[in-house]
Design a protein around this motif. Structure first.
Motif, mmCIF file in Angstrom:
data_model
loop_
_atom_site.group_PDB
_atom_site.id
_atom_site.type_symbol
_atom_site.label_atom_id
_atom_site.label_comp_id
_atom_site.label_asym_id
_atom_site.label_seq_id
_atom_site.Cartn_x
_atom_site.Cartn_y
_atom_site.Cartn_z
ATOM 1 N N THR A 31 0.803 -1.399 0.021
ATOM 2 C CA THR A 31 -0.058 0.126 -0.079
ATOM 3 C C THR A 31 0.985 1.147 0.145
ATOM 4 O OG1 THR A 31 -1.622 -1.179 1.229
ATOM 5 C CG2 THR A 31 -1.668 1.185 1.115
ATOM 6 N N VAL A 32 0.757 2.115 -0.789
ATOM 7 C CA VAL A 32 1.330 3.485 -1.020
ATOM 8 C C VAL A 32 0.487 4.413 -0.809
ATOM 9 C CG1 VAL A 32 2.717 5.078 -2.410
ATOM 10 C CG2 VAL A 32 3.111 2.354 -2.292
ATOM 11 N N SER A 33 0.535 5.594 0.116
ATOM 12 C CA SER A 33 -0.080 6.793 0.202
ATOM 13 C C SER A 33 0.788 8.222 -0.326
ATOM 14 C CB SER A 33 -0.554 6.751 1.588
ATOM 15 O OG SER A 33 -1.351 5.583 2.119
ATOM 16 N N TRP A 34 0.166 8.735 -0.542
ATOM 17 C CA TRP A 34 0.596 10.280 -0.689
ATOM 18 C C TRP A 34 0.100 11.437 0.056
ATOM 19 C CZ3 TRP A 34 4.686 11.308 -4.038
ATOM 20 C CH2 TRP A 34 5.143 10.039 -4.842
ATOM 21 N N TYR A 35 1.042 12.275 0.671
ATOM 22 C CA TYR A 35 0.575 13.224 1.687
ATOM 23 C C TYR A 35 1.272 14.776 0.856
ATOM 24 C CZ TYR A 35 -1.128 9.823 4.773
ATOM 25 O OH TYR A 35 -2.049 8.879 5.461
ATOM 26 N N GLN A 36 0.660 15.746 1.289
ATOM 27 C CA GLN A 36 0.941 17.136 0.992
ATOM 28 C C GLN A 36 1.305 17.874 2.140
ATOM 29 O OE1 GLN A 36 -1.581 20.358 -0.235
ATOM 30 N NE2 GLN A 36 -0.558 20.580 -2.129
ATOM 31 N N GLN A 37 2.414 18.310 2.488
ATOM 32 C CA GLN A 37 2.908 18.999 3.727
ATOM 33 C C GLN A 37 3.271 20.422 3.355
ATOM 34 O OE1 GLN A 37 5.822 17.406 6.286
ATOM 35 N NE2 GLN A 37 4.937 18.171 8.068
ATOM 36 N N ALA A 38 2.150 21.466 3.559
ATOM 37 C CA ALA A 38 2.719 22.753 3.259
ATOM 38 C C ALA A 38 3.453 23.272 4.687
ATOM 39 C CB ALA A 38 1.252 23.325 3.118
ATOM 40 N N LEU A 39 4.082 24.232 4.218
ATOM 41 C CA LEU A 39 5.183 24.845 5.460
ATOM 42 C C LEU A 39 4.311 24.996 6.669
ATOM 43 C CD1 LEU A 39 7.969 25.524 5.283
ATOM 44 C CD2 LEU A 39 7.725 27.846 4.991
ATOM 45 N N GLY A 40 4.821 24.629 8.034
ATOM 46 C CA GLY A 40 4.311 24.701 9.198
ATOM 47 C C GLY A 40 2.906 24.088 9.078
ATOM 48 N N ALA B 85 12.917 18.636 17.398
ATOM 49 C CA ALA B 85 12.305 18.289 16.040
ATOM 50 C C ALA B 85 10.882 18.613 16.183
ATOM 51 C CB ALA B 85 12.428 16.957 15.806
ATOM 52 N N THR B 86 10.291 18.413 14.939
ATOM 53 C CA THR B 86 8.617 18.631 15.280
ATOM 54 C C THR B 86 8.036 17.387 15.593
ATOM 55 O OG1 THR B 86 8.840 20.717 13.798
ATOM 56 C CG2 THR B 86 6.747 19.305 13.976
ATOM 57 N N TYR B 87 7.320 17.375 16.178
ATOM 58 C CA TYR B 87 6.431 16.327 16.917
ATOM 59 C C TYR B 87 5.068 16.285 16.257
ATOM 60 C CZ TYR B 87 10.257 14.954 19.488
ATOM 61 O OH TYR B 87 11.598 14.832 19.777
ATOM 62 N N LEU B 88 4.737 15.211 15.340
ATOM 63 C CA LEU B 88 3.162 15.300 14.995
ATOM 64 C C LEU B 88 2.378 14.027 15.514
ATOM 65 C CD1 LEU B 88 4.811 15.310 11.416
ATOM 66 C CD2 LEU B 88 3.063 16.961 12.033
ATOM 67 N N CYS B 89 1.279 14.357 15.967
ATOM 68 C CA CYS B 89 0.448 13.177 16.167
ATOM 69 C C CYS B 89 -0.530 12.964 14.930
ATOM 70 C CB CYS B 89 -0.691 13.604 17.391
ATOM 71 S SG CYS B 89 -1.855 14.984 16.957
ATOM 72 N N ALA B 90 -0.895 11.663 14.930
ATOM 73 C CA ALA B 90 -1.644 11.105 13.726
ATOM 74 C C ALA B 90 -2.513 10.061 14.237
ATOM 75 C CB ALA B 90 -0.857 10.622 12.624
ATOM 76 N N MET B 91 -3.630 10.052 13.611
ATOM 77 C CA MET B 91 -4.651 9.050 14.187
ATOM 78 C C MET B 91 -5.317 8.553 12.693
ATOM 79 S SD MET B 91 -6.499 11.558 16.690
ATOM 80 C CE MET B 91 -5.299 12.369 17.668
ATOM 81 N N SER B 92 -6.039 7.386 12.929
ATOM 82 C CA SER B 92 -6.620 6.622 11.806
ATOM 83 C C SER B 92 -7.656 5.765 12.112
ATOM 84 C CB SER B 92 -5.693 6.028 10.796
ATOM 85 O OG SER B 92 -5.184 4.836 11.722
#
Lengths: 111, 115
Positions: A31-40, B85-92
């Motif tokens: 499985t492959v997923s793509w994400y976009q991450q804008a600055l900040g 660093a930057t710490y990201l939470c994620a859920m699904s």
């Protein structure tokens, strides 16, 4: 065991152009997923591919499209680039809900 | 209201401090909760994950999930400059045969640990 590899690492495109980003998944991940991450910002889900078929899509327009190949590698295509498309594009491969492995991303700048 | 809320910081602490990072969420269907660490110009790296409620500890890191309050936390003990660093939470939500649990991320909290 190799991780997720993305190419290119950086590129600059002009508004209106088209771009293709590539991703090689981690060995064994289907499985492959793509994400976009804008600055900040946190990454935003674009779409996911499972066994060469789209298997879920986020809130992105149709000019964002993709492919997955039999070896599970993938491409992300963006047509008619807009300035707001400038972002870090992340590919993640997975086999289950907990084992997402991300690549280092492609930084796209649209001018 | 966003599905996942996370204070972006920045958060600056001295070396050795205990760090507390938090996220709240609105979707009660979330089952899997993850914390990622992201260094500048790199992809997110999985730190810890939890299924449903409870605590999980791994070395200096502890993850907590309180589903009744829709609140998750990550604690870092004896923080080091290398934790900056930057710490990201994620859920699904994840189900066999369906959309395989796309991750919903918080904005990320930028942490700086000063020597």
């Amino acid at each position: 065991e190799t991780g997720v590899t993305q190419s290119p690492t950086h590129l600059i495109k002009t508004r209106g152009q088209q771009v293709t980003l590539r991703c090689s998944s981690q060995s064994g991940h289907n499985t492959v997923s793509w994400y976009q991450q804008a600055l900040g910002q946190g990454p935003q889900f674009i779409f996911q591919y499972y066994r060469e078929e789209e298997n879920g899509r986020g809130n992105f327009p149709p000019r964002f499209s993709g492919l997955q190949f039999p070896n599970y590698s993938s491409e992300l295509n963006v047509n008619a680039l807009e300035l707001d498309d400038s972002a870090l594009y992340l590919c993640a491969s997975s086999l289950g809900p907990m084992d997402y492995t991300f690549g280092s991303g492609t930084r796209l700048t649209v001018v | 209201q966003k599905e996942v809320e996370q204070d972006p910081g920045p958060l600056s602490v001295p070396e050795g401090a205990i760090v507390s990072l938090n996220c709240t969420y609105s979707n009660s269907a979330f089952q899997y909760f993850m914390w990622y660490r992201q260094y500048s110009r790199k992809g997110p790296e999985l730190l810890m994950y939890t299924y449903s409620s409870g605590n999980k500890e791994d070395g200096r890191f502890t993850a907590q999930v309180d589903k009744s309050s829709k609140y998750i936390s990550l604690f870092i003990r004896d923080s080091q400059p290398s934790d900056s660093a930057t710490y990201l939470c994620a859920m699904s939500v994840w189900s066999y045969g369906g959309s395989q649990g796309n991750l919903i991320f918080g904005k990320g909290t930028k942490l700086s640990v000063k020597p």
